[in-house]
Scaffold this active site. Structure first.
Site, mmCIF file in Angstrom:
data_model
loop_
_atom_site.group_PDB
_atom_site.id
_atom_site.type_symbol
_atom_site.label_atom_id
_atom_site.label_comp_id
_atom_site.label_asym_id
_atom_site.label_seq_id
_atom_site.Cartn_x
_atom_site.Cartn_y
_atom_site.Cartn_z
ATOM 1 N N ASP A 19 12.881 -1.434 8.426
ATOM 2 C CA ASP A 19 12.552 -2.112 7.172
ATOM 3 C C ASP A 19 13.778 -2.871 6.653
ATOM 4 O O ASP A 19 14.800 -2.270 6.323
ATOM 5 C CB ASP A 19 12.101 -1.074 6.132
ATOM 6 C CG ASP A 19 11.447 -1.701 4.903
ATOM 7 O OD1 ASP A 19 11.715 -2.881 4.618
ATOM 8 O OD2 ASP A 19 10.660 -0.997 4.243
ATOM 9 N N SER B 135 5.042 -0.909 -0.726
ATOM 10 C CA SER B 135 6.117 -1.762 -1.223
ATOM 11 C C SER B 135 6.239 -1.644 -2.746
ATOM 12 O O SER B 135 6.491 -0.557 -3.257
ATOM 13 C CB SER B 135 5.873 -3.208 -0.766
ATOM 14 O OG SER B 135 6.993 -4.010 -0.987
ATOM 15 N N HIS C 14 8.734 -2.966 7.414
ATOM 16 C CA HIS C 14 8.241 -2.865 6.044
ATOM 17 C C HIS C 14 6.727 -3.025 5.979
ATOM 18 O O HIS C 14 6.066 -2.442 5.121
ATOM 19 C CB HIS C 14 8.909 -3.942 5.187
ATOM 20 C CG HIS C 14 8.555 -3.875 3.738
ATOM 21 N ND1 HIS C 14 8.962 -2.850 2.919
ATOM 22 C CD2 HIS C 14 7.818 -4.708 2.949
ATOM 23 C CE1 HIS C 14 8.509 -3.042 1.689
ATOM 24 N NE2 HIS C 14 7.805 -4.166 1.685
#
Length: 288
Positions: free
Chosen positions: A203, A157, A235
């Site tokens: 995601d 991320s 995600h």
């Protein structure tokens, strides 16, 4: 009869010597090979052939928030390449802990770090990844086990955005692997490090179409690069044990940190779509 036996014995001896010589030549050509020849099973396994130990780094260090170092216990193979791994927004090193023993057992030193604060942005996380690598090679208790010329970065991320930031800032890095990365910077023409980017089809936080995919598209076309979009993933898929992520991360790190062309077979020809891979794009054969 005696002469024939002598000839056959000599022939066999020369054949054995030839094999030994070829093996020695191969090792001499690449002194960074670690572990036996890989198979599909060996890179999909939850553990490699190296026993692993770990040590904790205090949060009082300068430059990042401490972490955990996972490393091969034995030193008989020589030094190892090292990779620093950063978590995402609001997350801690525990969210990436599964990668530590899994990658270290394949013959790497892995440093999963905490960031200075859980809200640090990608540029800061990139700086912290580089600070962690410097700590590993200069101050850590395992520094003598590490080849400081063979380093890489990974992250999830915002840590994935930090991975690209680190690669942009330190072009000597040998490999970068952003996992479902997030960053406000969408273009990465400055990166010179072989980079494998993971996206996820499901995601909704850093959608692949607006993050991982344009990040990949803007890497230099001459660079060794790849984009793997996970199928049936979100995600947060990189936050738990995942064979597809491990398999291709190991292959990428071996290929570019260890210069181990035995792993090229898992990257070229390009992997095809499957139950876990929606798409895989990249350049083959690799140039470095």
């Amino acid at each position: 009869m005696f002469s024939r036996i002598k000839v056959l014995t000599l022939t066999a001896a020369l054949a054995v010597a030839g094999v030994a010589g070829a093996t020695s030549a191969s090792s001499a050509e690449n002194p960074y090979e670690r572990g036996p020849a890989p198979t599909n099973s060996s890179i999909e396994a939850s553990r490699g052939t190296f026993a692993v130990s770990q040590t904790t780094v205090s949060s009082l260090v300068t430059g990042f928030g401490g972490g955990t170092i996972y490393y091969p216990t034995s030193t008989s193979s020589g030094t190892f390449g090292a990779i620093a791994v950063a978590p995402g927004f609001t997350a801690y090193q525990s969210s990436m802990a599964w990668l530590g023993p899994r990658l270290a057992s394949q013959g790497f030193v892995i440093f999963t770090i905490d960031t200075n604060t859980t809200s640090d942005q990608p540029a800061s996380r990139g700086d912290q990844l580089l600070a962690a690598l410097d700590y590993l090679t200069q101050q850590s208790s395992v520094r003598t086990r590490i080849d400081a010329s063979r380093l890489g970065v990974m992250g999830h991320s915002m840590g994935g955005g930090g991975t690209l930031e680190a690669a942009k800032d330190r072009t000597s890095l040998k490999a970068a692997i952003p996992l479902t990365p997030w960053d406000t910077d969408k273009t990465w023409p400055e990166v010179r490090t072989p980079t494998l980017i993971f996206g996820a089809d499901g995601d909704t936080i850093a959608p692949a179409g607006t993050h991982a995919e344009p990040f990949y598209n803007t890497l230099p076309s001459s660079l060794d690069r790849a984009y793997l979009r996970l199928n049936g993933a979100t995600h947060f898929t990189p936050n738990s044990s995942n064979t597809t992520i491990a398999k291709y991360s190991i292959s990428w790190l071996k290929r570019f940190i260890d210069n181990d062309t035995r792993y090229e077979q898992f990257l070229c020809p390009l992997p095809t779509a499957s139950l876990t891979i929606e798409q895989y794009r990249g350049n083959c054969p690799h140039t470095s």
